[in-house]
Design a protein around this motif. Structure first.
Motif, PDB file in Angstrom:
ATOM      1  N   LEU A  31     -19.273  -1.225  11.390  1.00 56.94           N
ATOM      2  CA  LEU A  31     -18.596  -1.923  11.241  1.00 56.94           C
ATOM      3  C   LEU A  31     -17.226  -2.252  12.650  1.00 56.94           C
ATOM      4  CD1 LEU A  31     -17.582  -4.600   7.633  1.00 56.94           C
ATOM      5  CD2 LEU A  31     -20.648  -3.838   9.521  1.00 56.94           C
ATOM      6  N   ALA A  32     -16.769  -1.299  12.914  1.00 60.34           N
ATOM      7  CA  ALA A  32     -16.366  -0.739  14.287  1.00 60.34           C
ATOM      8  C   ALA A  32     -17.066  -0.120  15.076  1.00 60.34           C
ATOM      9  CB  ALA A  32     -15.628   0.380  13.996  1.00 60.34           C
ATOM     10  N   ASP A  33     -18.054  -0.456  14.929  1.00 63.43           N
ATOM     11  CA  ASP A  33     -18.504   0.773  16.081  1.00 63.43           C
ATOM     12  C   ASP A  33     -19.965  -1.144  16.902  1.00 63.43           C
ATOM     13  OD1 ASP A  33     -18.755   3.163  16.332  1.00 63.43           O
ATOM     14  OD2 ASP A  33     -20.165   4.141  16.182  1.00 63.43           O
ATOM     15  N   LEU A  34     -19.937  -1.539  15.788  1.00 56.19           N
ATOM     16  CA  LEU A  34     -20.381  -3.203  16.251  1.00 56.19           C
ATOM     17  C   LEU A  34     -19.921  -4.295  16.805  1.00 56.19           C
ATOM     18  CD1 LEU A  34     -22.784  -4.850  15.320  1.00 56.19           C
ATOM     19  CD2 LEU A  34     -21.891  -6.261  13.989  1.00 56.19           C
ATOM     20  N   GLU A  35     -18.720  -3.717  16.277  1.00 50.23           N
ATOM     21  CA  GLU A  35     -17.779  -5.172  17.356  1.00 50.23           C
ATOM     22  C   GLU A  35     -17.239  -4.221  18.487  1.00 50.23           C
ATOM     23  OE1 GLU A  35     -13.860  -5.603  14.647  1.00 50.23           O
ATOM     24  OE2 GLU A  35     -14.506  -6.465  13.600  1.00 50.23           O
ATOM     25  N   ILE A  36     -16.946  -2.685  18.926  1.00 49.00           N
ATOM     26  CA  ILE A  36     -17.096  -2.601  20.056  1.00 49.00           C
ATOM     27  C   ILE A  36     -18.319  -2.847  20.661  1.00 49.00           C
ATOM     28  CG2 ILE A  36     -17.317  -0.269  21.791  1.00 49.00           C
ATOM     29  CD1 ILE A  36     -15.291   0.912  18.789  1.00 49.00           C
ATOM     30  N   GLY A  37     -19.278  -1.889  20.703  1.00 50.45           N
ATOM     31  CA  GLY A  37     -20.526  -2.725  20.673  1.00 50.45           C
ATOM     32  C   GLY A  37     -21.128  -4.109  21.539  1.00 50.45           C
ATOM     33  N   LEU A  38     -20.900  -4.903  20.409  1.00 49.16           N
ATOM     34  CA  LEU A  38     -20.496  -6.245  21.344  1.00 49.16           C
ATOM     35  C   LEU A  38     -19.861  -6.767  22.354  1.00 49.16           C
ATOM     36  CD1 LEU A  38     -20.500  -8.131  17.150  1.00 49.16           C
ATOM     37  CD2 LEU A  38     -23.171  -7.842  18.804  1.00 49.16           C
ATOM     38  N   ASP A  39     -18.868  -5.987  22.283  1.00 47.14           N
ATOM     39  CA  ASP A  39     -18.447  -5.861  23.351  1.00 47.14           C
ATOM     40  C   ASP A  39     -18.969  -5.523  24.563  1.00 47.14           C
ATOM     41  OD1 ASP A  39     -16.167  -8.268  22.580  1.00 47.14           O
ATOM     42  OD2 ASP A  39     -14.783  -6.930  22.130  1.00 47.14           O
ATOM     43  N   ALA A  40     -19.711  -4.703  24.497  1.00 45.77           N
ATOM     44  CA  ALA A  40     -19.878  -3.990  25.699  1.00 45.77           C
ATOM     45  C   ALA A  40     -20.643  -4.177  25.790  1.00 45.77           C
ATOM     46  CB  ALA A  40     -20.603  -2.654  25.221  1.00 45.77           C
ATOM     47  N   ALA A  41     -21.816  -4.723  25.481  1.00 52.55           N
ATOM     48  CA  ALA A  41     -23.479  -5.457  25.964  1.00 52.55           C
ATOM     49  C   ALA A  41     -22.911  -6.490  26.462  1.00 52.55           C
ATOM     50  CB  ALA A  41     -23.936  -5.499  24.045  1.00 52.55           C
ATOM     51  N   MET A  42     -22.088  -7.194  26.091  1.00 55.94           N
ATOM     52  CA  MET A  42     -21.243  -8.577  26.804  1.00 55.94           C
ATOM     53  C   MET A  42     -20.770  -8.181  28.144  1.00 55.94           C
ATOM     54  SD  MET A  42     -20.870 -12.037  26.057  1.00 55.94           S
ATOM     55  CE  MET A  42     -19.542 -13.367  26.733  1.00 55.94           C
ATOM     56  N   ALA A  43     -20.321  -7.603  28.389  1.00 57.95           N
ATOM     57  CA  ALA A  43     -19.929  -6.921  29.442  1.00 57.95           C
ATOM     58  C   ALA A  43     -20.894  -5.857  30.410  1.00 57.95           C
ATOM     59  CB  ALA A  43     -18.889  -6.021  29.384  1.00 57.95           C
ATOM     60  N   ARG A  44     -21.513  -5.803  29.787  1.00 53.27           N
ATOM     61  CA  ARG A  44     -23.135  -5.073  30.545  1.00 53.27           C
ATOM     62  C   ARG A  44     -24.321  -6.164  30.460  1.00 53.27           C
ATOM     63  NH1 ARG A  44     -20.507  -1.402  32.688  1.00 53.27           N
ATOM     64  NH2 ARG A  44     -20.735   0.811  32.824  1.00 53.27           N
ATOM     65  N   LEU A  45     -24.135  -7.219  29.998  1.00 55.60           N
ATOM     66  CA  LEU A  45     -25.994  -8.153  30.264  1.00 55.60           C
ATOM     67  C   LEU A  45     -25.201  -9.061  31.779  1.00 55.60           C
ATOM     68  CD1 LEU A  45     -26.283  -9.882  27.207  1.00 55.60           C
ATOM     69  CD2 LEU A  45     -27.812  -8.666  28.134  1.00 55.60           C
ATOM     70  N   LYS A  46     -26.500  -8.725  32.085  1.00 57.94           N
ATOM     71  CA  LYS A  46     -26.527 -10.341  33.628  1.00 57.94           C
ATOM     72  C   LYS A  46     -26.591 -11.728  32.799  1.00 57.94           C
ATOM     73  CE  LYS A  46     -29.393  -6.956  35.890  1.00 57.94           C
ATOM     74  NZ  LYS A  46     -30.507  -6.625  36.644  1.00 57.94           N
ATOM     75  N   PRO A  47     -25.500 -12.135  34.180  1.00 60.30           N
ATOM     76  CA  PRO A  47     -25.818 -13.658  33.700  1.00 60.30           C
ATOM     77  C   PRO A  47     -27.965 -14.452  33.372  1.00 60.30           C
ATOM     78  CG  PRO A  47     -24.586 -13.596  35.646  1.00 60.30           C
ATOM     79  CD  PRO A  47     -24.684 -12.438  35.006  1.00 60.30           C
ATOM     80  N   GLY A  48     -27.928 -14.517  32.354  1.00 59.63           N
ATOM     81  CA  GLY A  48     -29.005 -14.885  31.538  1.00 59.63           C
ATOM     82  C   GLY A  48     -29.967 -14.016  30.755  1.00 59.63           C
ATOM     83  N   GLY A  49     -29.467 -12.599  30.532  1.00 58.50           N
ATOM     84  CA  GLY A  49     -29.539 -11.981  29.772  1.00 58.50           C
ATOM     85  C   GLY A  49     -29.360 -12.265  28.438  1.00 58.50           C
ATOM     86  N   ARG A  50     -30.320 -11.329  27.518  1.00 58.71           N
ATOM     87  CA  ARG A  50     -30.036 -11.935  26.237  1.00 58.71           C
ATOM     88  C   ARG A  50     -29.745 -10.926  25.046  1.00 58.71           C
ATOM     89  NH1 ARG A  50     -33.963 -16.057  24.732  1.00 58.71           N
ATOM     90  NH2 ARG A  50     -33.684 -17.519  26.054  1.00 58.71           N
ATOM     91  N   LEU A  51     -28.594 -11.557  23.983  1.00 61.54           N
ATOM     92  CA  LEU A  51     -28.348 -10.184  23.034  1.00 61.54           C
ATOM     93  C   LEU A  51     -29.278 -10.679  21.746  1.00 61.54           C
ATOM     94  CD1 LEU A  51     -25.957  -7.950  22.133  1.00 61.54           C
ATOM     95  CD2 LEU A  51     -24.422 -10.697  21.991  1.00 61.54           C
ATOM     96  N   ALA A  52     -29.991  -9.987  21.494  1.00 56.10           N
ATOM     97  CA  ALA A  52     -30.065 -10.332  19.709  1.00 56.10           C
ATOM     98  C   ALA A  52     -29.414  -8.718  18.902  1.00 56.10           C
ATOM     99  CB  ALA A  52     -32.111  -9.664  20.159  1.00 56.10           C
ATOM    100  N   VAL A  53     -29.838  -9.541  17.395  1.00 53.54           N
ATOM    101  CA  VAL A  53     -28.547  -8.315  16.909  1.00 53.54           C
ATOM    102  C   VAL A  53     -29.725  -8.751  15.290  1.00 53.54           C
ATOM    103  CG1 VAL A  53     -27.076  -7.632  15.683  1.00 53.54           C
ATOM    104  CG2 VAL A  53     -26.953  -8.620  17.753  1.00 53.54           C
ATOM    105  N   ILE A  54     -30.166  -7.757  14.817  1.00 52.38           N
ATOM    106  CA  ILE A  54     -30.753  -8.043  13.606  1.00 52.38           C
ATOM    107  C   ILE A  54     -29.189  -7.614  12.563  1.00 52.38           C
ATOM    108  CG2 ILE A  54     -32.601  -7.291  11.927  1.00 52.38           C
ATOM    109  CD1 ILE A  54     -34.115  -7.087  14.154  1.00 52.38           C
ATOM    110  N   SER A  55     -28.714  -8.668  11.076  1.00 52.74           N
ATOM    111  CA  SER A  55     -28.182  -7.743  10.934  1.00 52.74           C
ATOM    112  C   SER A  55     -29.121  -7.990   9.354  1.00 52.74           C
ATOM    113  CB  SER A  55     -26.859  -8.619  10.210  1.00 52.74           C
ATOM    114  OG  SER A  55     -26.385  -9.131  11.605  1.00 52.74           O
ATOM    115  N   PHE A  56     -28.055  -6.176   8.632  1.00 56.91           N
ATOM    116  CA  PHE A  56     -28.955  -6.976   6.805  1.00 56.91           C
ATOM    117  C   PHE A  56     -27.717  -7.359   5.687  1.00 56.91           C
ATOM    118  CE2 PHE A  56     -32.210  -4.316   9.202  1.00 56.91           C
ATOM    119  CZ  PHE A  56     -32.679  -4.958   9.203  1.00 56.91           C
TER     120      PHE A  56
END
Length: 363
Positions: free
Chosen positions: A217-242
């Motif tokens: 869960l800690a990695d997920l929170e950090i990873g989401l922030d990192a993905a947000m920082a690296r995504l270009k405008p128009g880029g997509r984030l897709a996450v599968i949770s279980f």
């Protein structure tokens, strides 16, 4: 293709993921949880000569598969590590057009007893996704006090009998070390009454210990922030949770960046809000056909969001698009739209015809 041709060793929600990522031929995409590469292969098939696929995984066995299958493709780069570190990988510095996280434990990890993830297969009590890093579950259970164990089972496993299980673990380890998955599963089963519940009594405890050991869960929170920082405008984030703990984090992350916070009467001046994400549809579930063929897909939830940018123009502030992006889920009409999108995605991205070898696809 009939249901019998589908395998539990196929990537979960394959068509919906590819549809959600909206892959462009010359884009750069990151699969932060390679597993055995089912989704990554689908992305690569959509890329042209100028496209780029970046793959990551903590598990050395997954990285070995990525190197074996993709090392000769100049469009692909491979990195061993958690997706929490994606912003520290130089390959992501130029920006990403899509990011995929397929959370939780993979089929190969569950299916191989020696990894120690499954209470149904006796093996060493390990549970590390990266077996070269950190404590194993056995090492942690040998040193943690009763309160810490109970807190982990309750917080990450949502186990209602966490205190009784923790008390029994501490008492038992004083007589004999807990070193095998079967030992722990039998101990928990002796404490938790089976009753009418359909799942094994050890399910929640194993989940809680695994999440804690791997800092999921800690990695997920950090990873989401990192993905947000690296995504270009128009880029997509897709996450599968279980499970609900993961999905809650993803849902709240998307909402935080796409919807204005509730008004606060104590604030004398309203703070301007600029959305930087737009939710793409509502939460998606696996189809009935997929869950019939792959029971592990039953609990899967896919959420997709698009990065708008950081400025008023990029976020389309003041336009109809911006107001639509900030609206909460609307209900019946949105569900009809999501269902139609699912059917369209399945036509565009049929499941791969070839099965993966047994135990070699991400659940």
């Amino acid at each position: 293709m009939g249901r019998g041709a589908l395998s539990g060793h196929l990537p979960v929600m394959y068509a919906q993921v590819l549809d959600g990522l909206n892959v462009r031929g010359n884009g750069t995409y990151l699969d932060g949880t390679f597993g055995r590469g089912g989704h990554a292969r689908g992305v690569l098939e959509q890329l042209g000569p100028g496209g780029r696929l970046l793959v990551m995984d903590k598990d050395p066995e997954a990285i070995a598969v990525a190197m074996r299958d993709f090392a000769q493709d100049a469009r692909v780069a491979v990195f061993r590590g958690s997706f929490a570190d994606l912003a520290n990988w130089d390959e992501t510095a130029q920006g990403l057009d899509g990011v995929l996280f397929d959370l939780g434990v993979s089929s190969p990890q569950l299916d191989v007893a020696e990894r120690g993830f499954s209470f149904g297969k006796d093996g060493p009590l390990d549970m590390r996704m990266d077996p070269d890093s950190g404590e194993s579950a056995a090492q942690w259970l040998a040193r943690a006090d009763e309160r810490e164990i109970a807190d982990v089972l309750w917080t990450y496993g949502e186990e209602r009998m966490s205190r009784k299980i923790a008390r029994t673990i501490v008492a038992r380890r004083g007589q004999q070390p807990l070193e095998r998955t079967a030992q722990l599963a039998d101990l928990i089963a002796s404490v938790v009454p089976r009753g009418e519940q359909k799942i094994h009594p050890a399910t929640r405890s194993f989940q809680g210990i695994r999440i804690f050991i791997n800092r999921e869960l800690a990695d997920l929170e950090i990873g989401l922030d990192a993905a947000m920082a690296r995504l270009k405008p128009g880029g997509r984030l897709a996450v599968i949770s279980f499970h609900s703990l993961e999905d809650r984090i993803v849902k709240q992350f998307i909402a935080r960046h796409s919807k204005a916070p509730p008004a606060n009467r104590r604030m004398p001046v309203e703070v301007a809000f600029t959305p930087t994400l737009r939710a793409i549809g509502s939460a998606q579930k696996a189809t009935e056909e997929e869950t019939a063929a792959n029971p592990r897909a039953r609990s899967a939830v896919l959420r997709v969001a698009e990065k708008l940018g950081i400025g008023n123009w990029e976020a389309r502030i003041g336009s109809d698009d911006a107001s639509e992006a900030a609206k909460p889920a609307t209900g019946r009409g949105e569900r009809r739209e999501t269902k139609a999108s699912h059917e369209s995605a399945l036509r565009r991205f049929p499941l791969p015809q070839a099965r993966f070898p047994a135990g070699e696809a991400r659940a």
